[in-house]
Design an enzyme around this catalytic site. Structure first.
Site, PDB file in Angstrom:
ATOM      1  N   TYR A  33       0.833  -1.203   0.000  1.00 17.37           N
ATOM      2  CA  TYR A  33       0.000   0.000   0.000  1.00 17.37           C
ATOM      3  C   TYR A  33       0.861   1.242   0.000  1.00 17.37           C
ATOM      4  O   TYR A  33       2.053   1.182   0.287  1.00 17.37           O
ATOM      5  CB  TYR A  33      -0.973  -0.012   1.190  1.00 17.37           C
ATOM      6  CG  TYR A  33      -0.342   0.323   2.519  1.00 17.37           C
ATOM      7  CD1 TYR A  33       0.404  -0.612   3.208  1.00 17.37           C
ATOM      8  CD2 TYR A  33      -0.498   1.588   3.084  1.00 17.37           C
ATOM      9  CE1 TYR A  33       0.986  -0.305   4.429  1.00 17.37           C
ATOM     10  CE2 TYR A  33       0.066   1.905   4.304  1.00 17.37           C
ATOM     11  CZ  TYR A  33       0.813   0.956   4.973  1.00 17.37           C
ATOM     12  OH  TYR A  33       1.387   1.266   6.178  1.00 17.37           O
ATOM     13  N   ARG A  52       8.473   4.322  -4.086  1.00 18.46           N
ATOM     14  CA  ARG A  52       8.390   3.262  -3.066  1.00 18.46           C
ATOM     15  C   ARG A  52       7.333   2.222  -3.452  1.00 18.46           C
ATOM     16  O   ARG A  52       7.529   1.027  -3.252  1.00 18.46           O
ATOM     17  CB  ARG A  52       8.089   3.855  -1.689  1.00 18.46           C
ATOM     18  CG  ARG A  52       8.191   2.801  -0.589  1.00 18.46           C
ATOM     19  CD  ARG A  52       8.095   3.403   0.790  1.00 18.46           C
ATOM     20  NE  ARG A  52       6.818   4.086   0.987  1.00 18.46           N
ATOM     21  CZ  ARG A  52       6.552   4.879   2.026  1.00 18.46           C
ATOM     22  NH1 ARG A  52       7.472   5.101   2.941  1.00 18.46           N
ATOM     23  NH2 ARG A  52       5.372   5.456   2.140  1.00 18.46           N
ATOM     24  N   ARG A 100      -7.693 -19.959  -2.765  1.00 17.33           N
ATOM     25  CA  ARG A 100      -6.670 -19.855  -1.716  1.00 17.33           C
ATOM     26  C   ARG A 100      -5.617 -20.952  -1.824  1.00 17.33           C
ATOM     27  O   ARG A 100      -5.915 -22.136  -1.720  1.00 17.33           O
ATOM     28  CB  ARG A 100      -7.324 -19.915  -0.332  1.00 17.33           C
ATOM     29  CG  ARG A 100      -6.323 -19.597   0.789  1.00 17.33           C
ATOM     30  CD  ARG A 100      -6.964 -19.679   2.146  1.00 17.33           C
ATOM     31  NE  ARG A 100      -6.023 -19.312   3.191  1.00 17.33           N
ATOM     32  CZ  ARG A 100      -5.094 -20.147   3.668  1.00 17.33           C
ATOM     33  NH1 ARG A 100      -4.991 -21.374   3.217  1.00 17.33           N
ATOM     34  NH2 ARG A 100      -4.274 -19.731   4.617  1.00 17.33           N
ATOM     35  N   HIS A 102      -1.101 -20.845  -1.046  1.00 15.51           N
ATOM     36  CA  HIS A 102      -0.040 -19.897  -0.696  1.00 15.51           C
ATOM     37  C   HIS A 102       0.775 -19.385  -1.891  1.00 15.51           C
ATOM     38  O   HIS A 102       0.954 -18.168  -2.026  1.00 15.51           O
ATOM     39  CB  HIS A 102       0.919 -20.511   0.327  1.00 15.51           C
ATOM     40  CG  HIS A 102       0.378 -20.620   1.728  1.00 15.51           C
ATOM     41  ND1 HIS A 102      -0.656 -21.463   2.055  1.00 15.51           N
ATOM     42  CD2 HIS A 102       0.744 -20.014   2.871  1.00 15.51           C
ATOM     43  CE1 HIS A 102      -0.893 -21.362   3.346  1.00 15.51           C
ATOM     44  NE2 HIS A 102      -0.061 -20.497   3.870  1.00 15.51           N
ATOM     45  N   LYS A 149      -1.704 -17.715  14.572  1.00 10.20           N
ATOM     46  CA  LYS A 149      -2.092 -18.166  13.224  1.00 10.20           C
ATOM     47  C   LYS A 149      -2.742 -16.995  12.491  1.00 10.20           C
ATOM     48  O   LYS A 149      -3.945 -16.987  12.215  1.00 10.20           O
ATOM     49  CB  LYS A 149      -3.028 -19.378  13.325  1.00 10.20           C
ATOM     50  CG  LYS A 149      -3.092 -20.194  12.032  1.00 10.20           C
ATOM     51  CD  LYS A 149      -3.707 -21.547  12.277  1.00 10.20           C
ATOM     52  CE  LYS A 149      -4.058 -22.284  11.001  1.00 10.20           C
ATOM     53  NZ  LYS A 149      -2.900 -22.635  10.184  1.00 10.20           N
ATOM     54  N   GLU A 182      10.174 -24.303  10.965  1.00 10.16           N
ATOM     55  CA  GLU A 182       8.969 -25.010  10.509  1.00 10.16           C
ATOM     56  C   GLU A 182       8.805 -24.733   9.022  1.00 10.16           C
ATOM     57  O   GLU A 182       9.616 -24.036   8.413  1.00 10.16           O
ATOM     58  CB  GLU A 182       7.738 -24.534  11.284  1.00 10.16           C
ATOM     59  CG  GLU A 182       7.411 -23.063  11.038  1.00 10.16           C
ATOM     60  CD  GLU A 182       6.147 -22.582  11.734  1.00 10.16           C
ATOM     61  OE1 GLU A 182       5.184 -23.361  11.832  1.00 10.16           O
ATOM     62  OE2 GLU A 182       6.133 -21.415  12.145  1.00 10.16           O
ATOM     63  N   LEU A 207       4.477 -21.984  14.771  1.00  7.70           N
ATOM     64  CA  LEU A 207       3.065 -22.238  15.036  1.00  7.70           C
ATOM     65  C   LEU A 207       2.928 -23.569  15.772  1.00  7.70           C
ATOM     66  O   LEU A 207       3.577 -24.558  15.416  1.00  7.70           O
ATOM     67  CB  LEU A 207       2.283 -22.300  13.718  1.00  7.70           C
ATOM     68  CG  LEU A 207       0.768 -22.301  13.906  1.00  7.70           C
ATOM     69  CD1 LEU A 207       0.267 -20.925  14.345  1.00  7.70           C
ATOM     70  CD2 LEU A 207       0.066 -22.701  12.610  1.00  7.70           C
TER      71      LEU A 207
END
Ligand code: PLP
Length: 287
Positions: A33, A52, A100, A102, A149, A182, A207
């Site tokens: 943003y 930027r 969805r 990753h 999480k 992890e 996590l």
């Protein structure tokens, strides 16, 4: 007159403005943003903010949603439609909308763009400046809370994209001391060269995997032990077996780390057995 927002190519009443629940900004914080101050309806420090923005986008491989010239026109139109002279312009660009997962969408999607404009009461901000303000101190924890999480998953997204580009399925994070913490969306395990099951302890910044926890109970029932001692990628290369755990992957054998085989380079017997036992246990206790 109500506020007007720009959302993916359209100006809409801000109270009706919506983005998809599969926007990657919403799902993963996979977005950047910028904010410009407005003086007399004009964008302040515009060069610095555009530079930027372009850099931030470039760093995470999101293309500019349109040319800088076109973007300036859209930002100015947003300012005009909101009739704001003194205020702020907020721009968010996310990687876009996709089911969805990753890593970056396999089929590229256009970046999603949202612009809002808000008014600032200059007299009030000058009055505040004349008085000065207080601050408090807080530990630098950005982002040292991997135990939560959170959907702030941009580092995980970039790590799992790196894995995909290398033909792998998961990325293991390695801490500053060289130990595996992890995976991008799983916990990491090995059966070391001495046959000991090892996974990172939860005092580390990881996590607390539910699958990890349940698997530990399964392992105890089998009369086996888990050594919650950190291991390095070299330990993994020398290990007999490796695997990952997570609600998505269950117990998934790992056959290579950084392209080098683990053990015989095929799913190990213990990982395979633990996968079966975990699934049995999960089915038996599911509600
Ligand atoms: N670690 C990370 C970063 C994860 O995102 C996940 C699951 O998504 C896990 C570990 C495994 O947790 P669980 O077994 O509760 O699914």
């Amino acid at each position: 007159m109500g506020r007007v927002a720009y959302v993916n190519g359209r100006f809409v009443a801000q109270r009706d403005a919506q983005v998809s629940i599969e926007d990657r900004g919403y799902q993963f914080a996979d977005a950047v943003y910028e904010v410009w101050s407005l003086f007399g309806g004009k964008l302040a420090d515009s060069e610095g903010h555009f530079a930027r923005l372009e850099r931030s986008l470039g760093e995470i491989a999101i293309p500019m949603p349109m040319s800088r010239r076109a973007l300036i026109l859209v930002l100015k139109e947003a300012v005009r439609r909101n009739r704001v002279r003194e205020g702020l312009v907020y721009l968010q660009v996310s990687r876009g909308v996709a089911p969805r997962d990753h890593p970056f969408p396999k089929t590229p999607v256009p970046p999603a763009v949202v612009i809002t404009v808000s008014a600032v009461d200059r007299a009030a901000s000058e009055a505040r400046a004349a008085k000065g303000v207080g601050v408090v101190t807080t530990p630098e924890t950005r982002w040292g809370r991997c135990d939560i999480k959170t959907v702030g998953l941009l580092p995980n997204v970039l790590a799992k994209q790196k894995a995909r580009e290398a033909g792998a399925v998961e990325a293991w994070f390695v801490d500053e001391l060289g130990f595996v913490t992890e995976g991008g969306s799983s916990n990491a395990w090995i059966v070391d060269r001495d046959g000991r099951l090892r996974t990172r302890d939860t005092n580390a910044n990881i996590l607390r995997g539910v699958t990890r926890r349940t698997l530990m109970e399964v392992i105890a029932t089998e009369g086996l032990e888990v050594d919650e001692r950190p291991f390095t990628p070299a330990d993994a290369h020398a290990a007999r077996e490796a695997f990952i755990t997570g609600a998505g992957t269950l117990v998934l054998p790992v056959v290579s780390v950084d392209g080098k085989p683990v053990g015989e380079g095929k799913p190990g017997p213990l990982a395979t057995k633990l996968r079966r036992l975990y699934i049995e246990q999960a089915k038996a206790t599911a509600i």
